[in-house]
Design an enzyme around this catalytic site. Structure first.
Site, mmCIF file in Angstrom:
data_model
loop_
_atom_site.group_PDB
_atom_site.id
_atom_site.type_symbol
_atom_site.label_atom_id
_atom_site.label_comp_id
_atom_site.label_asym_id
_atom_site.label_seq_id
_atom_site.Cartn_x
_atom_site.Cartn_y
_atom_site.Cartn_z
ATOM 1 N N THR A 123 0.816 -1.213 0.000
ATOM 2 C CA THR A 123 0.000 0.000 0.000
ATOM 3 C C THR A 123 0.854 1.269 0.000
ATOM 4 O OG1 THR A 123 -1.518 1.253 1.411
ATOM 5 C CG2 THR A 123 -0.089 -0.273 2.536
ATOM 6 N N ASP A 124 0.269 2.353 -0.490
ATOM 7 C CA ASP A 124 0.955 3.654 -0.425
ATOM 8 C C ASP A 124 1.009 4.199 1.007
ATOM 9 O OD1 ASP A 124 -1.752 4.252 -0.143
ATOM 10 O OD2 ASP A 124 -1.811 5.792 -1.695
ATOM 11 N N GLU A 125 0.210 3.593 1.923
ATOM 12 C CA GLU A 125 0.162 4.134 3.290
ATOM 13 C C GLU A 125 1.488 3.975 4.022
ATOM 14 O OE1 GLU A 125 -3.277 3.539 5.618
ATOM 15 O OE2 GLU A 125 -4.620 3.614 3.899
ATOM 16 N N TYR A 150 -1.935 -0.322 11.004
ATOM 17 C CA TYR A 150 -2.075 -1.012 9.709
ATOM 18 C C TYR A 150 -0.864 -0.721 8.828
ATOM 19 C CZ TYR A 150 -3.327 -1.555 4.796
ATOM 20 O OH TYR A 150 -3.295 -1.875 3.462
ATOM 21 N N LYS A 154 2.133 -3.203 7.403
ATOM 22 C CA LYS A 154 2.401 -3.406 5.967
ATOM 23 C C LYS A 154 3.849 -3.013 5.652
ATOM 24 C CE LYS A 154 -0.008 -4.535 3.034
ATOM 25 N NZ LYS A 154 -0.382 -5.878 2.499
ATOM 26 N N ASN A 250 -12.372 13.678 0.405
ATOM 27 C CA ASN A 250 -13.422 12.721 0.785
ATOM 28 C C ASN A 250 -14.803 13.371 0.688
ATOM 29 O OD1 ASN A 250 -11.406 10.920 1.407
ATOM 30 N ND2 ASN A 250 -11.439 11.343 3.614
HETATM 31 P P1 NAD Z 1 -9.714 -7.330 2.300
HETATM 32 O O1 NAD Z 1 -9.736 -6.993 3.753
HETATM 33 O O2 NAD Z 1 -10.931 -7.094 1.488
HETATM 34 O O3 NAD Z 1 -9.346 -8.886 2.122
HETATM 35 C C1 NAD Z 1 -8.346 -9.512 2.874
HETATM 36 C C2 NAD Z 1 -8.491 -11.016 2.660
HETATM 37 O O4 NAD Z 1 -7.436 -11.658 3.394
HETATM 38 C C3 NAD Z 1 -9.801 -11.600 3.184
HETATM 39 O O5 NAD Z 1 -10.336 -12.505 2.256
HETATM 40 C C4 NAD Z 1 -9.393 -12.310 4.469
HETATM 41 O O6 NAD Z 1 -10.215 -13.427 4.784
HETATM 42 C C5 NAD Z 1 -7.978 -12.740 4.126
HETATM 43 N N1 NAD Z 1 -7.154 -12.942 5.332
HETATM 44 C C6 NAD Z 1 -7.031 -12.097 6.393
HETATM 45 N N2 NAD Z 1 -6.217 -12.657 7.320
HETATM 46 C C7 NAD Z 1 -5.807 -13.846 6.811
HETATM 47 C C8 NAD Z 1 -4.944 -14.863 7.297
HETATM 48 N N3 NAD Z 1 -4.355 -14.777 8.481
HETATM 49 N N4 NAD Z 1 -4.729 -15.955 6.522
HETATM 50 C C9 NAD Z 1 -5.346 -16.053 5.300
HETATM 51 N N5 NAD Z 1 -6.177 -15.127 4.812
HETATM 52 C C10 NAD Z 1 -6.407 -14.029 5.550
HETATM 53 O O7 NAD Z 1 -8.463 -6.582 1.704
HETATM 54 P P2 NAD Z 1 -8.267 -5.889 0.277
HETATM 55 O O8 NAD Z 1 -8.807 -4.524 0.340
HETATM 56 O O9 NAD Z 1 -8.716 -6.831 -0.770
HETATM 57 O O10 NAD Z 1 -6.674 -5.766 0.250
HETATM 58 C C11 NAD Z 1 -5.873 -6.842 -0.234
HETATM 59 C C12 NAD Z 1 -4.408 -6.471 -0.114
HETATM 60 O O11 NAD Z 1 -4.159 -5.285 -0.866
HETATM 61 C C13 NAD Z 1 -3.960 -6.177 1.306
HETATM 62 O O12 NAD Z 1 -2.669 -6.700 1.473
HETATM 63 C C14 NAD Z 1 -3.929 -4.659 1.385
HETATM 64 O O13 NAD Z 1 -2.960 -4.212 2.311
HETATM 65 C C15 NAD Z 1 -3.538 -4.311 -0.029
HETATM 66 N N6 NAD Z 1 -4.018 -3.005 -0.539
HETATM 67 C C16 NAD Z 1 -5.330 -2.666 -0.448
HETATM 68 C C17 NAD Z 1 -5.778 -1.474 -0.999
HETATM 69 C C18 NAD Z 1 -7.235 -1.062 -0.947
HETATM 70 O O14 NAD Z 1 -7.563 0.059 -1.338
HETATM 71 N N7 NAD Z 1 -8.146 -1.912 -0.506
HETATM 72 C C19 NAD Z 1 -4.855 -0.610 -1.617
HETATM 73 C C20 NAD Z 1 -3.508 -0.981 -1.669
HETATM 74 C C21 NAD Z 1 -3.102 -2.192 -1.137
HETATM 75 O O1 DAU Z 2 -4.187 3.886 0.385
HETATM 76 C C1 DAU Z 2 -4.389 2.512 0.293
HETATM 77 C C2 DAU Z 2 -5.250 2.050 1.459
HETATM 78 O O2 DAU Z 2 -6.581 2.480 1.175
HETATM 79 C C3 DAU Z 2 -5.212 0.548 1.668
HETATM 80 O O3 DAU Z 2 -3.915 0.172 2.021
HETATM 81 C C4 DAU Z 2 -6.186 0.137 2.776
HETATM 82 O O4 DAU Z 2 -6.215 -1.276 2.886
HETATM 83 C C5 DAU Z 2 -7.570 0.640 2.398
HETATM 84 O O5 DAU Z 2 -8.470 0.345 3.444
HETATM 85 C C6 DAU Z 2 -7.540 2.138 2.144
HETATM 86 O O6 DAU Z 2 -7.268 2.863 3.365
HETATM 87 P P1 DAU Z 2 -8.033 4.221 3.769
HETATM 88 O O7 DAU Z 2 -7.990 4.371 5.228
HETATM 89 O O8 DAU Z 2 -7.575 5.342 2.930
HETATM 90 O O9 DAU Z 2 -9.537 3.816 3.254
HETATM 91 P P2 DAU Z 2 -10.985 4.068 3.906
HETATM 92 O O10 DAU Z 2 -11.980 3.691 2.868
HETATM 93 O O11 DAU Z 2 -11.103 3.471 5.256
HETATM 94 O O12 DAU Z 2 -10.996 5.649 4.083
HETATM 95 C C7 DAU Z 2 -10.849 6.509 2.961
HETATM 96 C C8 DAU Z 2 -10.895 7.937 3.482
HETATM 97 O O13 DAU Z 2 -12.212 8.200 3.947
HETATM 98 C C9 DAU Z 2 -9.984 8.190 4.658
HETATM 99 O O14 DAU Z 2 -9.500 9.518 4.602
HETATM 100 C C10 DAU Z 2 -10.905 8.049 5.865
HETATM 101 C C11 DAU Z 2 -12.239 8.546 5.333
HETATM 102 N N1 DAU Z 2 -13.446 7.947 5.941
HETATM 103 C C12 DAU Z 2 -13.508 6.586 6.021
HETATM 104 C C13 DAU Z 2 -14.608 5.977 6.570
HETATM 105 C C14 DAU Z 2 -14.677 4.467 6.699
HETATM 106 C C15 DAU Z 2 -14.494 8.763 6.356
HETATM 107 O O15 DAU Z 2 -14.430 9.983 6.239
HETATM 108 N N2 DAU Z 2 -15.578 8.148 6.897
HETATM 109 C C16 DAU Z 2 -15.686 6.798 7.056
HETATM 110 O O16 DAU Z 2 -16.719 6.313 7.604
#
Ligand code: NAD
Ligand code: DAU
Length: 338
Positions: A123-125, A150, A154, A250
């Site tokens: 992730t970019d975080e 988190y 990562k 947001n």
């Molecule tokens: P998600 O939370 O939707 O899915 C995570 C999956 O991992 C689930 O199916 C869960 O059951 C499985 N999991 C969790 N713990 C586990 C364990 N101990 N063993 C096996 N499986 C397990 O997550 P996502 O949003 O699909 O993100 C996937 C990956 O991409 C993550 O590594 C996250 O850090 C990264 N990522 C997410 C985003 C985003 O915007 N969602 C952006 C950049 C990177």
């Molecule tokens: O940047 C990549 C990341 O993006 C991934 O690594 C994470 O797995 C993914 O969850 C996501 O993280 P964020 O924290 O940015 O996503 P989220 O959707 O939780 O929040 C997006 C923005 O919106 C953030 O600034 C927080 C805000 N927010 C979020 C929620 C859930 C609100 O204002 N209200 C809310 O209820």
């Protein structure tokens, strides 16, 4: 080619499996997923009978399962993680266990099995936060500065992946991607939370002043970026992957969603801020564009509408997700019922 996909029942992992089997029908995928609250096999109904796909329920921290599953695997795509920042604030331990320890267990097994390519989805975080109203962007040379449990977990996993490349010669690559949106995203995340709350006639909670900025990428573009890294990426390298070229807050996103759904701005509710909330993310994706020829193909306005349509058409999917463990989480996080 035989791929092991970890976390394939989650949001991006399931989109990746559907994308991969459509575009590489001769490959075989094994999906290892613990089915935590975020894992949902309903995402994969389309492929569950495909002979090139199999599912194994298991935890990536369990070395005996991981070693078994790793046998005969050419390529690993590692998505499995605890992924929600707010949950990492209320319960950090599981984030360290899954994201750090789980990654190390997978890396060990991949070394033993002499896997040909281990791709880590990050992730970019990990880079921390940028200032508002600047042109600063994260790139592959940005120094790590994670600020939530988190992102710290990562970051730890990224360091381990690089350590296994340098120390044991494991052929690894990493992508650090920005915020994804699209089908099958859990409604704990901003965009599906806003859409589903509005469909239920509820308010949309916006943290703090709502002026936080994320860099949004349609999930299929992330899947294509990982595919591109497999096809043309250089082993040992990291690639930053992002979407938008101009900032959007947001609050602007939530207003846009409300507008597209025929709702007024009175549906938006400002709530208490996330502790340590990162102000702004933006990604410079020049490296993957110039070296590998990848660029996002899906523009935000069109694919936000596509995403809204998907949630309108798949109400059973998200109502099911919202009816379980989510009820307790929502009460704890927002001090009100979902
Ligand atoms: P998600 O939370 O939707 O899915 C995570 C999956 O991992 C689930 O199916 C869960 O059951 C499985 N999991 C969790 N713990 C586990 C364990 N101990 N063993 C096996 N499986 C397990 O997550 P996502 O949003 O699909 O993100 C996937 C990956 O991409 C993550 O590594 C996250 O850090 C990264 N990522 C997410 C985003 C985003 O915007 N969602 C952006 C950049 C990177
Ligand atoms: O940047 C990549 C990341 O993006 C991934 O690594 C994470 O797995 C993914 O969850 C996501 O993280 P964020 O924290 O940015 O996503 P989220 O959707 O939780 O929040 C997006 C923005 O919106 C953030 O600034 C927080 C805000 N927010 C979020 C929620 C859930 C609100 O204002 N209200 C809310 O209820």
């Amino acid at each position: 080619m035989k791929l092991l996909v970890t976390g394939g029942a989650g949001f991006i992992g399931s989109n990746f499996i559907l994308y991969w089997l459509k575009n590489h029908p001769d490959d075989t995928i094994v999906n290892l997923d613990a089915l935590t609250y975020a894992g949902n096999l309903e995402n994969l109904v389309e492929v569950e009978k495909n002979p090139h796909y199999s599912f194994i329920k298991g935890d990536i921290t369990d070395s005996s399962i991981v070693e078994k599953v790793m046998q005969g695997v050419d390529t690993v795509v590692h998505f499995a993680a605890e992924s929600h920042v707010d949950r990492s604030i209320s319960g950090p331990a599981i984030f360290v266990r899954t994201n750090v320890l789980g990654t190390q267990v997978l890396l060990d097994a991949a070394v033993k099995q002499k896997v040909k390519h281990f791709h880590h989805v990050s992730t970019d975080e990990v880079f921390g936060a940028l200032k508002l109203n600047t042109t600063e962007k994260f790139s592959e040379t940005t120094i790590y500065d994670p600020r939530s449990p988190y992102s710290a977990s990562k970051a730890g996993s990224d360091h381990l992946v690089r350590a296994y490349y340098h120390t044991y010669g494991l052929p690894t690559t990493i992508t650090n991607c920005s915020n994804n949106y699209g089908p099958f995203q859990h409604p704990e995340k901003l965009i599906p939370l806003a859409i589903t709350n509005l469909l239920e006639g509820k308010k949309v909670p916006v943290y703090g002043d709502g002026l936080y900025v994320r860099d949004w990428l349609y999930v299929e573009d992330h899947c294509r970026a990982i595919e591109t890294v497999f096809q043309k990426g250089k082993i040992g390298e990291t690639y930053c992957v992002g979407g938008l070229t101009s900032d959007i807050s947001n609050l602007e996103i939530v207003k846009k969603i409300a507008g597209l759904m025929g709702k007024t701005e009175s549906t938006i509710e400002f709530v208490k801020d996330r502790p340590g909330h990162d102000r702004r993310y933006a990604i410079d994706w020049t490296k993957i564009q110039k070296e590998l020829g990848w660029a996002p193909l899906h523009d935000f306005d069109t694919y936000l509408q596509t995403t809204i349509n998907w949630y309108k058409e798949n109400q059973e999917w998200w109502k099911h997700v919202k009816s379980g463990e989510y009820q307790n989480y929502y009460k704890m996080q927002y001090n009100t019922s979902p």
